[in-house]
Enzyme design. Structure first.
Site, PDB file in Angstrom:
ATOM      1  N   LEU A 180      -2.295   4.046  -5.400  1.00 44.06           N
ATOM      2  CA  LEU A 180      -3.085   2.854  -5.110  1.00 44.06           C
ATOM      3  C   LEU A 180      -4.148   3.285  -4.107  1.00 44.06           C
ATOM      4  O   LEU A 180      -3.838   4.002  -3.152  1.00 44.06           O
ATOM      5  CB  LEU A 180      -2.218   1.743  -4.506  1.00 44.06           C
ATOM      6  N   ASP A 181      -5.392   2.855  -4.304  1.00 38.35           N
ATOM      7  CA  ASP A 181      -6.418   3.277  -3.367  1.00 38.35           C
ATOM      8  C   ASP A 181      -6.243   2.551  -2.034  1.00 38.35           C
ATOM      9  O   ASP A 181      -5.439   1.628  -1.903  1.00 38.35           O
ATOM     10  CB  ASP A 181      -7.822   3.088  -3.946  1.00 38.35           C
ATOM     11  N   ALA A 182      -7.008   2.962  -1.049  1.00 37.70           N
ATOM     12  CA  ALA A 182      -6.815   2.455   0.311  1.00 37.70           C
ATOM     13  C   ALA A 182      -6.976   0.949   0.400  1.00 37.70           C
ATOM     14  O   ALA A 182      -6.295   0.285   1.195  1.00 37.70           O
ATOM     15  CB  ALA A 182      -7.790   3.145   1.266  1.00 37.70           C
ATOM     16  N   THR A 184      -6.280  -1.279  -1.918  1.00 39.56           N
ATOM     17  CA  THR A 184      -5.375  -1.995  -2.811  1.00 39.56           C
ATOM     18  C   THR A 184      -3.980  -2.033  -2.203  1.00 39.56           C
ATOM     19  O   THR A 184      -3.496  -1.031  -1.675  1.00 39.56           O
ATOM     20  CB  THR A 184      -5.317  -1.321  -4.196  1.00 39.56           C
TER      21      THR A 184
END
Length: 328
Positions: A180-182, A184
């Site tokens: 998951l990106d930062a 999200t």
């Protein structure tokens, strides 16, 4: 278990926010040198404790916990994989050490491509390594990732990672199932089984990922239809399996939607909406495969599946208890 199919309230707030970083003391030492800033203090994730399951589930979990596979029946695996699974280092690092001649197997200098079994004697830089073997069920945890946390083991900028928050696995290491990106938040699965992680992430297995998306403005029916038919992005075509509008305040400028995809490309959900000129202001993963984000699992908390739940996940992935694909 039905509790894993429920959804968390998207607007929920809690006190488990990212811990702030401690500032350097600034005290001067000899010759005008400044003392280095101390390592940041990171608040550890709290474990979610649920009511004890039924006696039947407890008995099954105990049997599974005590079950072991005979080591002599285990097939040899690649040397770098065995070393990485035993917590010596990453696979890439182990490959570099093997190429540098720093690893021996049964007294001979190892080469890339060598395989080892439970009875082999492995030395790394002159020290004997006690290899860990998947002779039992792996561990699986569900973590409610917070915004701002990174899914990586090493960040050059020193930002907080999920591995800073989570407990260490004693005899192995956690492997994140997808990323998951930062920006999200939401459900992140981690396991001690590389085979389980690969199985759930591999495109051919087509595991569904469901997200709750807060969008500025409304998404028309025509746009939703186009999103399920396919959109051309810079790295190839993409599509939602399903998209639907959640019931929310119609007068609000922001609206919640749920989308389902079967891929894990970087920022794919955000880019899908951006392709239609829509801005995503919040993104939460609420389901990965058959596992949904438990409603009681607040941000910054984790829950460890019991053995019966792990066995059900392995069965769903068509894997044996040690992670090998079942023979048909």
């Amino acid at each position: 278990d039905s509790r894993f199919e429920k959804r968390t309230p998207y607007g929920e707030r809690d006190d488990n926010r990212p811990a702030g970083r401690r500032e350097a003391s600034g005290a001067d030492e000899g010759f005008g040198q400044r003392r280095q800033a101390p390592a940041p203090l990171v608040q550890k994730a709290k474990k979610l404790r649920l009511r004890s399951p039924s006696q039947k589930i407890q008995d099954k979990s105990k049997r599974l916990r005590e079950t072991r596979v005979d080591l002599d029946e285990m097939e040899p695996i690649r040397l770098q994989k065995a070393l990485a699974a035993s917590g010596v280092g990453s696979r890439r690092e182990m490959e570099e050490w093997i190429e540098a001649g720093l690893v021996t197997v049964n007294g001979k200098v190892a080469t890339l491509g060598d395989r080892v079994g439970p009875r082999d004697r492995v030395m790394v830089k002159g020290d004997q390594i006690k290899l860990k073997w998947a002779d039992r069920l792996p561990r699986v945890i569900m973590y409610h990732k917070q915004e701002g946390e990174l899914v990586t083991r090493d960040d050059p900028q020193g930002r907080v990672t999920i591995f800073d928050r989570l407990p260490q696995a004693k005899s192995s290491r956690w492997v994140a199932i997808g990323r998951l990106d930062a920006n999200t938040s939401g459900l992140l699965l981690l396991t001690t089984s590389g085979e389980l992680a690969n199985r759930m992430m591999h495109p051919s297995f087509e595991v569904e990922r469901e997200y709750a998306v807060r969008v500025l403005g409304e998404v028309s029916t025509d746009i939703m239809k186009a999103m399920t038919e396919g959109v051309e992005l810079e790295d190839g075509p993409a599509r939602f399996e399903r998209i639907w509008h959640q019931q929310d305040n119609e007068e609000s400028a922001n609206h919640w939607y749920n989308v389902v995809i079967k891929e894990g490309r970087n920022r794919e959900v955000r880019r899908m909406f951006e392709a239609f000129g829509l801005t995503v202001s919040r993104l939460i993963r609420v389901r990965f495969g058959k596992l949904g984000l438990p409603p009681r699992l607040k941000r910054g908390q984790f829950y460890e599946l019991n053995e019966a739940e792990v066995a059900a996940v392995m069965k769903w992935c068509d894997l044996t208890m040690t992670g090998r694909q079942k023979r048909r």
